[in-house]
Design an enzyme around this catalytic site. Structure first.
Site, short mmCIF file in Angstrom:
data_model
loop_
_atom_site.label_atom_id
_atom_site.label_comp_id
_atom_site.label_asym_id
_atom_site.label_seq_id
_atom_site.Cartn_x
_atom_site.Cartn_y
_atom_site.Cartn_z
N ARG A 92 -50.98 88.10 46.98
CA ARG A 92 -51.37 86.84 47.63
C ARG A 92 -52.90 86.80 47.77
NH1 ARG A 92 -49.58 81.70 48.77
NH2 ARG A 92 -49.77 81.12 50.95
N THR A 365 -46.69 75.49 41.95
CA THR A 365 -46.22 76.88 42.03
C THR A 365 -45.22 77.06 40.90
OG1 THR A 365 -46.53 77.06 44.44
CG2 THR A 365 -44.91 78.56 43.52
N ASN A 385 -51.26 76.86 44.58
CA ASN A 385 -51.03 75.87 45.63
C ASN A 385 -50.91 74.47 45.05
OD1 ASN A 385 -50.33 75.27 48.23
ND2 ASN A 385 -52.41 74.85 48.87
N ASP A 407 -52.96 76.69 53.00
CA ASP A 407 -51.70 77.19 53.58
C ASP A 407 -51.91 77.81 54.97
OD1 ASP A 407 -49.86 76.34 51.77
OD2 ASP A 407 -49.70 78.23 50.68
N SER A 436 -47.09 81.96 53.34
CA SER A 436 -46.50 81.34 52.16
C SER A 436 -45.03 81.00 52.42
CB SER A 436 -46.60 82.33 50.99
OG SER A 436 -45.87 81.86 49.89
N SER A 437 -44.49 80.13 51.59
CA SER A 437 -43.05 79.87 51.62
C SER A 437 -42.35 80.46 50.39
CB SER A 437 -42.78 78.36 51.63
OG SER A 437 -43.31 77.78 52.79
N GLY A 456 -41.96 74.73 45.03
CA GLY A 456 -41.57 73.57 45.84
C GLY A 456 -42.11 73.56 47.24
N GLY A 457 -43.20 74.30 47.51
CA GLY A 457 -43.84 74.26 48.82
C GLY A 457 -42.86 74.61 49.92
N1 GLY Z 1 -48.79 77.72 48.14
C1 GLY Z 1 -47.40 77.64 48.31
C2 GLY Z 1 -46.83 78.75 49.09
O1 GLY Z 1 -47.35 79.83 49.06
O2 GLY Z 1 -45.85 78.57 49.77
#
Ligand code: GLY
Length: 555
Positions: A92, A365, A385, A407, A436-437, A456-457
């Site tokens: 990350r 993503t 992102n 984020d 993050s998700s 998908g955020g």
């Molecule tokens: N940038 C999307 C995530 O990390 O969830």
């Protein structure tokens, strides 16, 4: 003739029974056919799943620049079959050392529009190159130069972009135009390219070659690092040499859980995905979901999502900076307490639950899944992102930088531009990873194994949840997991978002009658890539989300 037949039978017998590992097929599912081919090319050259993951990650960085790239980061969830070892490589991005908690606020404490999403100030320090080096050196069979070769070729020779590229360029045109180096690469004489545009990335090919030849020094020190820092700082960013030299991937222990007979192995913080997924499954395990009517089932799933997302916003952040109570959040007793507040006959207004959340807009993503012939597995979710990240390329590098700084909660404790707020756990700090998700996940029921994930955020987690429920109820067809109609609740805003075909009108009426607010999102979202494997029989299937043009194959 009889001799030949005996020989053939013997060969078959040897192939099937004596050395099944050698004969076993591999499966790769990615968002882009050229990336899937890059993965198979590396497997055919003697690479394992981890080498193939390097090749696929690098190829995606070239052919799907709107979604991920070496200017971004990601998580690679790994399982090594020889010693049954699972881990997550955390590549990350980190906040630059110059970052400050209020860096996106004006003098009155209000967010400055676009500062955290466009241009170099929005970029975290990339982790993807370090991730590729770590994967190769720690888990791979092949030299980095071999695994990067397909990506270098694609960058140097170019390829014709797809419709998704054209759509995403249109969405990020202003940001790309603001960076002359980005515009020269991704646009056609300053405009959105037309169908048939050939994307050639000579500078990126050179940067990938430096990485191939020098390993992490090829990116984090030397000429490329100098160009990155000079480019960022000339355009208003604040990067120091130490930002790049100090960047390290982290090996994280995955979070694990159990839903009925299903074992879940998934992403730990700084992703919120795994914790929220397991919290939701722990809540849902308390109901016989396969026996209730369809509206009750969806109501209960939504109530579980609501509670898992409340916790996500409240408690989760970079574990190197904030104490995240993971063990409590994924504990079944804790889930029992959350479930106790769920009424079957009524939606719980989110306002009735303590907590706060930050709204995330739809993000790009990418995700890919791999199982090799030895049973090694990779589920990787990678990101820059927003589509095309920050839109900024430091001149000479070909590296499109992420805008992952968005984020973070840029204004902890106070409402953001959307009337919502985030928590201190995800506040900006120098060197910190934004929450993050991304939810790369392995699921296992006995010998049945699933490898999956999606972009998908903030909706990533609920997409993986819906697929996990299918697998947990005995569905072994990955094509059906990736094509499930989708619905989503993230605590705030207090609405069920759903794809056009995600809820029938009878379901919409039934959920409204329970007090839920509904919001069709008007388009289909996500791009799940999944593999199912029966360890005992060797049967394997792979599937790519029908919403986009990925390629899943078994060879
Ligand atoms: N940038 C999307 C995530 O990390 O969830």
């Amino acid at each position: 003739m009889a001799k030949q037949r005996i020989g053939l039978l013997l060969a078959l017998w040897l192939g099937v029974f004596v050395n099944p590992a050698e004969a076993a097929p591999a499966a790769i599912a990615t968002a882009y056919p050229l990336a899937t081919e890059a993965g198979f090319e590396i497997l055919s050259r003697g690479g394992n799943a981890f080498d193939a993951a390097v090749a696929v990650s690098a190829a995606l960085a070239v052919v799907e620049p709107s979604s991920s790239g070496i200017g971004g980061g990601g998580f690679w969830l790994l399982h090594r079959a020889s010693d049954n070892f699972s881990t997550m490589v955390d590549g990350r991005e980190r906040a630059p050392l110059s970052a400050r908690v209020d860096m996106y606020l004006d003098a009155t404490g209000e967010p400055i529009p676009k500062l955290s999403i466009d241009g170099p100030l929005s970029a975290g320090i990339p982790g993807l190159p370090a991730g590729l080096v770590h994967l190769t050196e720690t888990y791979g069979n092949l030299p980095l130069a071999t695994s990067l070769a397909p990506a270098i070729r694609l960058a140097r020779d170019g390829f014709v972009v797809d419709e998704h590229y054209l759509k995403m360029v249109g969405y990020r045109l202003d940001a790309l135009r603001a960076s002359s180096a980005a515009a020269a690469i991704f646009l056609d004489r300053g405009d959105a390219p037309a169908s048939g545009f050939r994307l050639v990335q000579g500078d990126l090919a050179k940067t990938l070659e430096a990485l191939a030849e020098q390993g992490r020094d090829g990116f984090y020190t030397g000429l490329v690092a100098q160009q990155l820092i000079a480019g960022v700082n000339a355009a208003g960013g604040h990067w120091r040499t130490q930002d790049l030299t100090a960047y390290r991937v982290k090996q994280r222990t995955p979070v694990t859980g159990q839903y009925r007979q299903m074992k879940i192995t998934t992403a730990p913080p700084p992703s919120s995905g795994g914790v929220a997924l397991i919290t939701a499954l722990n809540i849902l395990e308390r109901y016989a979901l396969d026996e209730v009517d369809d509206i009750t089932r969806k109501h209960l799933v939504v109530e579980a999502m609501r509670r898992a997302y409340r916790d996500r916003a409240q408690y989760l952040g970079d574990p190197d900076f904030t104490q995240v109570p993971v063990a409590q959040l994924i504990d079944k007793t804790y889930a029992a307490g959350l479930a106790a507040g769920i009424r079957r006959d009524r939606a719980t207004p989110s306002a009735m639950l303590p907590g706060r959340a930050k709204l995330q807009r739809g993000r790009d993503t990418t995700h890919f899944s791999i199982i090799d012939g030895d049973g090694n597995r990779v589920a990787a979710t990678l990101s820059v992102n927003l589509p095309f990240g920050s839109g900024f390329v430091p001149p000479g590098t070909g590296v499109l930088l992420n805008d992952e700084m968005d984020d973070f909660s840029s204004k902890p404790g106070l409402p953001n531009a959307y009337g919502l707020v985030g928590a201190e756990a995800n506040a900006i700090a120098p060197g910190k990873r934004p929450l993050s998700s991304m939810t790369p996940t392995f699921l296992e029921i006995g010998d049945d194994v699933a490898v999956l994930g999606t972009p998908g955020g903030s909706r990533i987690i609920t997409m993986v949840l819906l697929a996990a429920l299918e697998f947990g109820e005995g569905n072994k067809d990955p094509a059906s997991w990736v094509s499930l109609p989708r619905y989503h609740h993230q605590f705030l805003p207090d609405v069920i978002q759903f794809e056009t075909d995600g809820l029938s009108s009878a379901q919409q009426d039934g959920l409204s009658a329970l007090g839920h607010q509904l919001k069709p999102v008007g388009r289909r979202y996500g791009n799940m890539q999944a593999i199912w494997w029966d360890r005992a029989s060797g049967h394997i299937r792979a599937a790519s989300d029908p919403r986009r043009q990925g390629l899943a194959d078994v060879r």
